[in-house]
Design a protein around this motif. Structure first.
Motif, PDB file in Angstrom:
ATOM      1  N   ARG A 218      53.991  46.977  49.151  1.00 55.86           N
ATOM      2  CA  ARG A 218      54.162  48.090  50.078  1.00 55.86           C
ATOM      3  C   ARG A 218      53.730  49.424  49.456  1.00 55.86           C
ATOM      4  N   LEU A 219      53.908  49.546  48.142  1.00 61.02           N
ATOM      5  CA  LEU A 219      53.602  50.819  47.476  1.00 61.02           C
ATOM      6  C   LEU A 219      52.248  50.814  46.779  1.00 61.02           C
ATOM      7  N   ALA A 220      51.548  49.701  46.811  1.00 59.76           N
ATOM      8  CA  ALA A 220      50.377  49.532  45.964  1.00 59.76           C
ATOM      9  C   ALA A 220      49.201  50.389  46.415  1.00 59.76           C
ATOM     10  N   LYS A 221      48.429  50.845  45.401  1.00 58.27           N
ATOM     11  CA  LYS A 221      47.136  51.488  45.623  1.00 58.27           C
ATOM     12  C   LYS A 221      46.004  50.476  45.505  1.00 58.27           C
ATOM     13  N   LEU A 222      46.268  49.364  44.806  1.00 56.59           N
ATOM     14  CA  LEU A 222      45.331  48.253  44.690  1.00 56.59           C
ATOM     15  C   LEU A 222      46.141  46.983  44.853  1.00 56.59           C
ATOM     16  N   VAL A 223      45.803  46.173  45.854  1.00 53.80           N
ATOM     17  CA  VAL A 223      46.594  44.991  46.187  1.00 53.80           C
ATOM     18  C   VAL A 223      45.884  43.752  45.656  1.00 53.80           C
ATOM     19  N   PRO A 224      46.401  43.143  44.595  1.00 54.04           N
ATOM     20  CA  PRO A 224      45.801  41.900  44.102  1.00 54.04           C
ATOM     21  C   PRO A 224      46.331  40.713  44.892  1.00 54.04           C
ATOM     22  N   PRO A 225      45.677  39.574  44.794  1.00 52.21           N
ATOM     23  CA  PRO A 225      46.216  38.375  45.458  1.00 52.21           C
ATOM     24  C   PRO A 225      47.455  37.889  44.724  1.00 52.21           C
ATOM     25  N   LEU A 226      48.333  37.244  45.449  1.00 53.67           N
ATOM     26  CA  LEU A 226      49.562  36.711  44.890  1.00 53.67           C
ATOM     27  C   LEU A 226      49.490  35.193  44.959  1.00 53.67           C
ATOM     28  N   VAL A 227      49.482  34.544  43.794  1.00 53.99           N
ATOM     29  CA  VAL A 227      49.409  33.087  43.709  1.00 53.99           C
ATOM     30  C   VAL A 227      50.720  32.618  43.108  1.00 53.99           C
ATOM     31  N   VAL A 228      51.528  31.887  43.898  1.00 54.91           N
ATOM     32  CA  VAL A 228      52.869  31.511  43.479  1.00 54.91           C
ATOM     33  C   VAL A 228      53.023  30.006  43.606  1.00 54.91           C
TER      34      VAL A 228
ATOM     35  N   VAL B 182      37.072  44.731  36.512  1.00 53.12           N
ATOM     36  CA  VAL B 182      36.835  45.579  37.685  1.00 53.12           C
ATOM     37  C   VAL B 182      37.510  44.984  38.912  1.00 53.12           C
ATOM     38  N   PHE B 183      37.483  43.673  39.021  1.00 53.59           N
ATOM     39  CA  PHE B 183      38.053  43.011  40.198  1.00 53.59           C
ATOM     40  C   PHE B 183      39.530  42.654  39.984  1.00 53.59           C
ATOM     41  N   LEU B 184      39.829  42.043  38.856  1.00 52.32           N
ATOM     42  CA  LEU B 184      41.192  41.581  38.630  1.00 52.32           C
ATOM     43  C   LEU B 184      41.452  41.576  37.125  1.00 52.32           C
ATOM     44  N   PRO B 185      41.975  42.702  36.562  1.00 52.18           N
ATOM     45  CA  PRO B 185      42.230  42.754  35.118  1.00 52.18           C
ATOM     46  C   PRO B 185      43.180  41.648  34.673  1.00 52.18           C
ATOM     47  N   ARG B 186      43.052  41.280  33.423  1.00 48.11           N
ATOM     48  CA  ARG B 186      43.815  40.149  32.920  1.00 48.11           C
ATOM     49  C   ARG B 186      45.316  40.372  33.063  1.00 48.11           C
ATOM     50  N   HIS B 187      45.790  41.591  32.767  1.00 49.25           N
ATOM     51  CA  HIS B 187      47.237  41.782  32.831  1.00 49.25           C
ATOM     52  C   HIS B 187      47.739  41.747  34.277  1.00 49.25           C
ATOM     53  N   LEU B 188      46.840  41.988  35.258  1.00 45.89           N
ATOM     54  CA  LEU B 188      47.244  41.800  36.651  1.00 45.89           C
ATOM     55  C   LEU B 188      47.298  40.316  36.989  1.00 45.89           C
ATOM     56  N   ALA B 189      46.298  39.568  36.493  1.00 49.70           N
ATOM     57  CA  ALA B 189      46.313  38.129  36.731  1.00 49.70           C
ATOM     58  C   ALA B 189      47.540  37.505  36.079  1.00 49.70           C
ATOM     59  N   ARG B 190      47.859  37.959  34.894  1.00 52.27           N
ATOM     60  CA  ARG B 190      49.045  37.468  34.188  1.00 52.27           C
ATOM     61  C   ARG B 190      50.325  37.766  34.968  1.00 52.27           C
TER      62      ARG B 190
ATOM     63  N   MET C 248      43.907  51.041  51.522  1.00 52.33           N
ATOM     64  CA  MET C 248      43.893  50.733  50.086  1.00 52.33           C
ATOM     65  C   MET C 248      43.085  49.457  49.847  1.00 52.33           C
ATOM     66  N   PRO C 249      42.319  49.380  48.736  1.00 53.14           N
ATOM     67  CA  PRO C 249      41.493  48.199  48.462  1.00 53.14           C
ATOM     68  C   PRO C 249      42.363  46.985  48.151  1.00 53.14           C
ATOM     69  N   GLU C 250      41.849  45.838  48.556  1.00 48.00           N
ATOM     70  CA  GLU C 250      42.557  44.590  48.332  1.00 48.00           C
ATOM     71  C   GLU C 250      41.622  43.596  47.656  1.00 48.00           C
ATOM     72  N   VAL C 251      42.204  42.762  46.795  1.00 49.09           N
ATOM     73  CA  VAL C 251      41.449  41.741  46.083  1.00 49.09           C
ATOM     74  C   VAL C 251      41.769  40.389  46.711  1.00 49.09           C
ATOM     75  N   TYR C 252      40.720  39.604  46.995  1.00 45.19           N
ATOM     76  CA  TYR C 252      40.876  38.293  47.623  1.00 45.19           C
ATOM     77  C   TYR C 252      40.241  37.221  46.733  1.00 45.19           C
ATOM     78  N   ILE C 253      40.872  36.072  46.710  1.00 46.91           N
ATOM     79  CA  ILE C 253      40.252  34.886  46.103  1.00 46.91           C
ATOM     80  C   ILE C 253      39.675  34.080  47.256  1.00 46.91           C
ATOM     81  N   ASP C 254      38.343  34.053  47.355  1.00 50.81           N
ATOM     82  CA  ASP C 254      37.681  33.433  48.513  1.00 50.81           C
ATOM     83  C   ASP C 254      37.603  31.923  48.391  1.00 50.81           C
TER      84      ASP C 254
END
Length: 632
Positions: free
Chosen positions: A599-609, A154-162, A1-7
């Motif tokens: 674990r269930l994701a089809k697209l894995v965004p980065p997690l910033v906590v 395309v990379f990280l939609p706003r509602h995912l970033a939110r 599954m594709p993953e998004v990274y903040i480089d």
């Protein structure tokens, strides 16, 4: 599954960070996370804010304000985010640059985008944003804000970033039913594709099929026909409703007029007093009383002055002229009494004390003295003609003038004497009639009260009749307009139906596409239920294990509104609020929720906590690091 990274993240003059700072998150050597530590106030939370604003852009300011609603000490004030030292040196611009990459699994390659946000702060106006983007696969810079937003989505939609940029301290009571969160979960779990399929089928039905089968009509004939049919039904419904209202109003008008006739009959039979008529009679009596008083005062003046003066007849002019001559006599005597005592002094001033060279002979001096004295005496002797020998009528000139004024004007009031007397007599007669009428009106208290009620009801019925009549006229005009509109719509409906018949093939295809769209919606709904069930299983298992509460609970479940329910050992379900959980347990639930999504994701965004384990004790923190994908 594709993953998004903040480089990487580059920030300049933002918050506590003076100058330019670069954080490289790319060299992880296969590790899954980056841990940033520091003392209180070092700027850790500002790094999360900088990442969020760099990814989302200007709209992220409002998101941060809604999330960070604490006290003034912890609330994020974007207008003051420019570094103080840089501001003191005359700098006014904050610069944020983030590099984001999308990496396909199984060696599918990757794509990268760099987003640059420059914010210029001004003293008396809001900050000004300028955004720039650059893609790895195409050269050149992109400055169009809408293009940048589409590229970011395309990379990280706003509602995912939110959803995935959050402060663990403030997200313990997060509402999982919030629309942004629901959309984010849907995209992460791949359910978004069903929604996109529904949108594509809807677009096929509304645009592509009509364009193919009705290329010359300019719009969808079936939709246009449906609109016309709906308009016809709407106008017919309005017309029916107006006519029904018209009939109802006519019945009400008939009933009102009948009731008004009954009230009129009661008034005639009872002879009831009209309160308005009573008030008018009282007002008229007050008016006549005032006018009569004025006329009587004027008449009194006539009797006291005008009539006595008029009785003098021809002697009025003689008295007037005599008073005038007396005034002349007083003026002559006054002048004479003023000059005569001064004659000796005048003679002395003229002849007395003359120098020797100008001295006159005694006989000459006597001659001139005699001539001067005679000349001065002739000024007052003899008196002017027409002057009385003495004054005996008025001793003062002002009194004489007043008497003469009365003699000249008092006759004007005498001419109206007869008319005033007639007017007073008429007023007396009318006042007697009004007094009698008022007395009769006020004697019968019951009739007066009943009359008041009947007249009040009569006024209400008249107002109601006028209101109904006005509304009936308005409805008649509206019915006429609706008849014309209905005729035109039916004509258009007939013409449009002929056009629709030419698009039967398109309609059948659209019907098939509509069934597919309904099927996609059903699949999406069932998939959402299934995925929510899986999330519930993972979150419940993780939460029970991490918090070590297996003796109390079997797991948890989420309903269709994402309200959390805990499953007790006896199978009974209770709401999350009923358990009175601690802040640490709420934080564990959020961490478990994110781990379940990963674990269930089809697209894995980065997690910033921010402060992910702040409220966890040592044992729970160790369990969370062991079971969740959080270890560095």
């Amino acid at each position: 599954m594709p993953e998004v990274y903040i480089d990487s993240l580059q920030l300049e003059n933002f918050g506590p960070f003076y100058g330019e700072h670069t954080l490289n998150f790319g060299s992880l050597d296969g590790r899954c996370g980056v841990l940033i530590g520091g003392k209180n106030g070092a700027g850790k939370t500002h790094l999360l804010r900088a990442l969020y604003l760099a990814v989302v852009g200007e709209s992220g300011v409002g998101d941060l304000k809604r999330v960070e609603t604490g006290s003034d000490a912890t609330r994020f004030l974007f207008d003051r985010s420019l570094n103080r030292r840089a501001q003191a040196e005359g700098q006014d611009t904050v610069r944020l640059k983030v590099s984001v990459s999308l990496r396909e699994d199984k060696g599918g390659g990757s794509r990268k985008v760099e987003l640059v946000r420059e914010i210029r702060h001004r003293s008396n106006s809001p900050p000004v944003w300028h955004s720039i983007a650059q893609r790895s696969e195409t050269p050149g810079l992109i400055e169009d804000e809408q293009v940048i937003q589409r590229l970011r989505d395309v990379f990280l939609p706003r509602h995912l970033a939110r959803f995935f940029f959050f402060d663990a301290e403030r997200s313990q009571s997060i509402n999982l039913g919030q629309q942004d969160i629901v959309e984010g979960v849907s995209r992460i779990l791949g359910l978004w594709t069903y929604g996109e399929l529904e949108d594509d089928l809807r677009q096929l039905i509304q645009q592509k099929i009509p364009r193919v089968f009705n290329s010359t009509s300019g719009s969808d004939p079936a939709t246009r026909l449906a609109d016309l049919c709906a308009d016809v039904l709407r106008v017919e419904g309005h017309l029916k409703a107006r006519r029904k209202e018209q009939d109802s109003l006519e019945r009400d008008l008939h009933e009102t007029e009948a009731e008004l006739l009954e009230v009129e009959d009661d008034l005639k039979t009872l002879g009831a007093v009209d309160p308005d008529e009573l008030q008018r009679a009282q007002d008229r009596r007050n008016e006549l009383t005032k006018l009569k008083a004025e006329l009587e005062a004027k008449l009194t003046g006539v009797w006291e002055l005008a009539i006595p003066v008029s009785l003098l007849g021809k002697y009025r002019k003689e008295l007037h002229d005599y008073l005038f001559s007396e005034e002349r006599r007083r003026e002559w005597e006054s002048a004479k009494s003023t000059v005569e005592p001064k004659i000796p002094q005048v003679k002395q001033d003229v002849f007395g004390g003359a120098p020797a060279e100008f001295a006159l002979q005694p006989e000459v001096e006597s001659f001139y003295i005699k001539r001067l004295e005679d000349a001065l005496n002739r000024l007052f002797n003899p008196p002017p003609d027409g002057m009385p020998d003495r004054v005996f009528v008025a001793d003062r000139s002002d009194t004489s003038a007043q008497v003469r004024a009365r003699l000249s004007i008092a006759s004007s009031s005498l001419r109206d004497l007869a008319e005033m007397c007639v007017s007073i007599e008429r007023m007396d007669a009318e006042l007697r009639e009004l007094d009698q009428k008022l007395k009769q009106m006020q004697q019968n208290t019951a009739a007066f009260k009943r009359g008041t009620e009947l007249h009040q009801k009569r006024g209400e019925l008249i107002a109601k009749r006028e209101q109904i009549t006005k509304r009936v006229s308005e409805i008649a005009a509206e019915v006429m307009r609706l008849d014309v509109e209905l005729g035109e719509l039916k004509r258009q409906e007939t013409n449009q139906r002929e056009i629709v018949e030419k698009a039967e093939k398109g309609e059948s295809l659209a019907s098939l596409a509509a069934r597919y769209r309904e099927a996609a919606g059903e699949i999406r709904s069932r998939a959402a239920i299934r995925m929510r069930k899986k999330i519930s299983e993972h979150v419940g298992e993780l939460w029970v294990d991490i918090t070590e509460r297996k003796r109390e609970f079997l797991g948890m479940d989420f309903d269709s509104h994402w309200q959390c329910l805990l499953i007790r050992r006896d199978g009974r379900r209770i709401t999350w609020e009923e358990t009175n959980t601690s802040a640490g347990q709420r934080q564990v639930r959020m961490l478990a929720f994110y781990e379940a999504l990963r674990r269930l994701a089809k697209l894995v965004p980065p997690l910033v906590v921010d402060t992910p384990l702040a409220r966890l004790d040592k044992e729970v923190r160790a369990n969370a690091l062991d079971r969740c994908h959080l270890s560095p």
